[in-house]
Design an enzyme around this catalytic site. Sequence first.
Site, PDB file in Angstrom:
ATOM      1  N   GLU A   1      -5.758   5.581  -4.439  1.00 11.32           N
ATOM      2  CA  GLU A   1      -4.601   5.109  -5.200  1.00 11.32           C
ATOM      3  C   GLU A   1      -5.000   3.830  -5.918  1.00 11.32           C
ATOM      4  O   GLU A   1      -5.690   2.976  -5.342  1.00 11.32           O
ATOM      5  CB  GLU A   1      -3.419   4.843  -4.263  1.00 11.32           C
ATOM      6  CG  GLU A   1      -2.208   4.216  -4.920  1.00 11.32           C
ATOM      7  CD  GLU A   1      -1.062   3.977  -3.931  1.00 11.32           C
ATOM      8  OE1 GLU A   1      -0.925   4.782  -2.975  1.00 11.32           O
ATOM      9  OE2 GLU A   1      -0.321   2.996  -4.105  1.00 11.32           O
TER      10      GLU A   1
ATOM     11  N   GLU B   1       2.353  -3.905  -9.942  1.00 10.54           N
ATOM     12  CA  GLU B   1       3.188  -3.728  -8.755  1.00 10.54           C
ATOM     13  C   GLU B   1       3.608  -5.077  -8.192  1.00 10.54           C
ATOM     14  O   GLU B   1       2.866  -6.052  -8.223  1.00 10.54           O
ATOM     15  CB  GLU B   1       2.430  -2.941  -7.684  1.00 10.54           C
ATOM     16  CG  GLU B   1       3.289  -2.575  -6.486  1.00 10.54           C
ATOM     17  CD  GLU B   1       2.520  -1.778  -5.441  1.00 10.54           C
ATOM     18  OE1 GLU B   1       3.154  -0.967  -4.734  1.00 10.54           O
ATOM     19  OE2 GLU B   1       1.292  -1.979  -5.330  1.00 10.54           O
TER      20      GLU B   1
END
Length: 326
Positions: free
Chosen positions: A134, A139
Amino acid sequence: MPSLQTLIPAAAIAWLASTASAAYTIQDVYDSSNFFDGFNFYDGPDPTNGFVDYVNADTANSAGLAGLSADGVYMGVDHTTMSPPNGRASVRLESKKQYTLGLFIADIKHMPGAECGSWPAFWTYGPDWPNAGEIDIMEGVNTQLTNDVTLHTSGGCSMNNPNSQPGSVLSNADCSGTGGCGQTTTDPSNYGTGFNDIGGGVYAMEWTNEAIAVYFFPRYAIPDDISSGNPDPSTWGTPLTNFVGDTCDIGSHFKDHYIVFDTTFCGDWAGGVWGDQCGARAATCEDFVSQNPAAFEEGYWLVNSVKVYTDSGSSKREVVPRSFMA
């Protein structure tokens, strides 16, 4: 001037010696002409245990949570409903195609602002998490003001961060599992409210077998080669964050990734640090998100385009970090 070998770890020297200057050609363009044709609406349970109700395409369209505007592709959250029983409605879009290696360039005008309870992300991931990896490009949670860039993998992957921008700090070298290996950053214009105040900008993620690098360019400083559709990362200078496999075979840990935009609420991260960041607002993260819909009026993504380029050939080059140039 001291030699590079005395200032940079061995892993970095290996990366500098082997980095290739890729000749990138366009593979896919997702914009207002085709974005929702190229992405699926995920409407299952949130894998991060958020207080969120991810809705399907029909519901998103009828509720005004996703669509096209003159300004770009809109992906938002419900900001009017009090006490939603299944969590606050939101969208999570995942590309229909999967990708391994390449250059991913996203022109983003607006992202969810820094607000207690929110957890927005622009990221990629592979199947059978975390075995195919990932890459979290943008974020953060709650009132966070700067971007965190994080990798997640199965065991046996440790990263170093040579040639990352000053202020980008590797908080953990071990990329395995939920914690992953992340770099914190310090520029308030690269995330959330500060990002929106400058009209957004461009994030670029270059993924090769040697390194995974993330670049950020404010709207007023987007390189001409990106604007012209001929991106050349070798001319962009030092990336915001750079991950080089210290003891990690990138090719075996990262493959077949979907591209994702989502906004969740609370959950494992935003809820887990609620007391430290937002505890004065409400007893729990879920209480705040449930009872304060208007707080999330700015909780939307507005995207001009996402472009995926592939390496059509490379020539070896040596890259010298800017901070060591004469």
